[in-house]
Design an enzyme around this catalytic site. Structure first.
Site: not given
Ligand code: PAF
Length: 289
Positions: A35, A37-40, A153, A179, A188-189
């Site tokens: 899921a 988003h721009a943060g990932h 996180d 982001v 956030s997702s």
């Molecule tokens: O932050 C997340 O998306 C999850 O906690 C992670 C680090 C991928 C572990 O499942």
């Protein structure tokens, strides 16, 4: 655009990474639950600024969800995620099925003491054990030079840094900046769960937190600033508050006095209908008047 190669087993993942290693290339990992988003995607950019190749993992980790939490409805769109990752410069997607990560015989869990205990650890007792276990597996499966996690996180980032330090894992943990949407809501997702009305309320959290940061950095007493933030969060329409807390960044101890002498984090977790939102901001002692 060339489709992103997807691997689903650990041996195939290791063959792909070994081929890069033979070429002398460095490898970074971006663990995700999808899921995206721009943060990932900013974490992919961060990895590609430091490593020759980027592997992203996509695994919705059941061990970090309590029975009453949203594992069943967590948003899933592997094809969409793969397209976004390819466009961001990712080189390989590791998307293992649950039986690859946790076969029936699986019986190990990792518990990181200290930093796991407060805040999220109190409100979601299963969470950091599940995160530490899956992140340890992902790091050992891919053996990257670096792995990137978001500051969104923040406590999770500290738990992962402690995991890696305590277990002498030879990987550099990189931290990506949070982001934000145009109104400042941290991406956030889980924002996808919000109704239009809730989405308008959600955008107030970061504003209220920034006001608390400004008050503390200007020399205001900490306890009243936190109490004011809690009151403002309730007035804004949030339906519950798990915590609004100030912790020092190094030891992650709550700051119980008004003497802010080292870098700190203001952290909050709130409920908005069926959706739980978290956010955090740095608080800098030098900024105090
Ligand atoms: O932050 C997340 O998306 C999850 O906690 C992670 C680090 C991928 C572990 O499942």
């Amino acid at each position: 655009m060339t489709p992103l190669p997807i691997v689903r087993s650990v041996p195939v993942l290791r063959v792909a990474i070994a081929a890069w290693r033979r070429e002398g290339l460095t490898v970074g990992l971006v663990p995700t639950m999808g899921a995206l988003h721009a943060g990932h995607l900013s974490l992919v950019t961060l990895i590609k600024s430091r490593c020759d190749r980027c592997v992203a993992s996509l695994f919705v980790n059941p061990k970090q969800f309590a029975a009453h939490e949203d594992l069943g409805r967590y948003p899933r769109d592997e094809a969409g995620d793969a397209a976004l990752l390819a466009a961001a410069g990712c080189d390989l997607l590791f998307a293992p099925p649950t039986e690859v990560m946790y076969p029936d015989s699986f019986s190990t869990s990792i518990s990181v003491g200290g930093v796991s205990a407060p805040l999220e650890g109190e409100k979601r007792p299963q969470f950091f054990g599940g995160v530490a276990t899956v992140v340890a597996k992902l790091l050992l499966q891919s053996l990257p030079d670096a792995a990137a996690f978001g500051k969104k996180d923040f406590q999770q980032l500290l738990v992962i840094r402690k995991l890696v330090a305590d277990l002498d894992m030879p990987v550099e943990i990189l931290a990506g900046e949070t982001v934000r949407e145009t109104d400042g809501l941290a991406m956030s997702s889980r924002n996808a769960y919000l109704s239009a009305q809730e989405r308008a309320v959600a955008g107030r959290l970061n504003v209220i937190m920034r006001e608390a940061v400004a008050a503390i950095e200007a020399g205001g007493a900490i306890a009243p600033a936190l109490a004011r933030a809690e009151a403002d969060i309730r007035t804004a329409g949030f339906t519950g508050i798990d915590y609004v807390a100030l912790h020092d960044e190094a030891a992650f101890e709550p700051i119980g006095t008004d003497a802010l002498t080292s870098p700190a984090r203001l952290l909050a977790a709130v409920q908005l209908g069926a959706t739980r939102l978290i956010d955090n901001f740095p608080v800098t002692p030098d900024a105090r008047a």
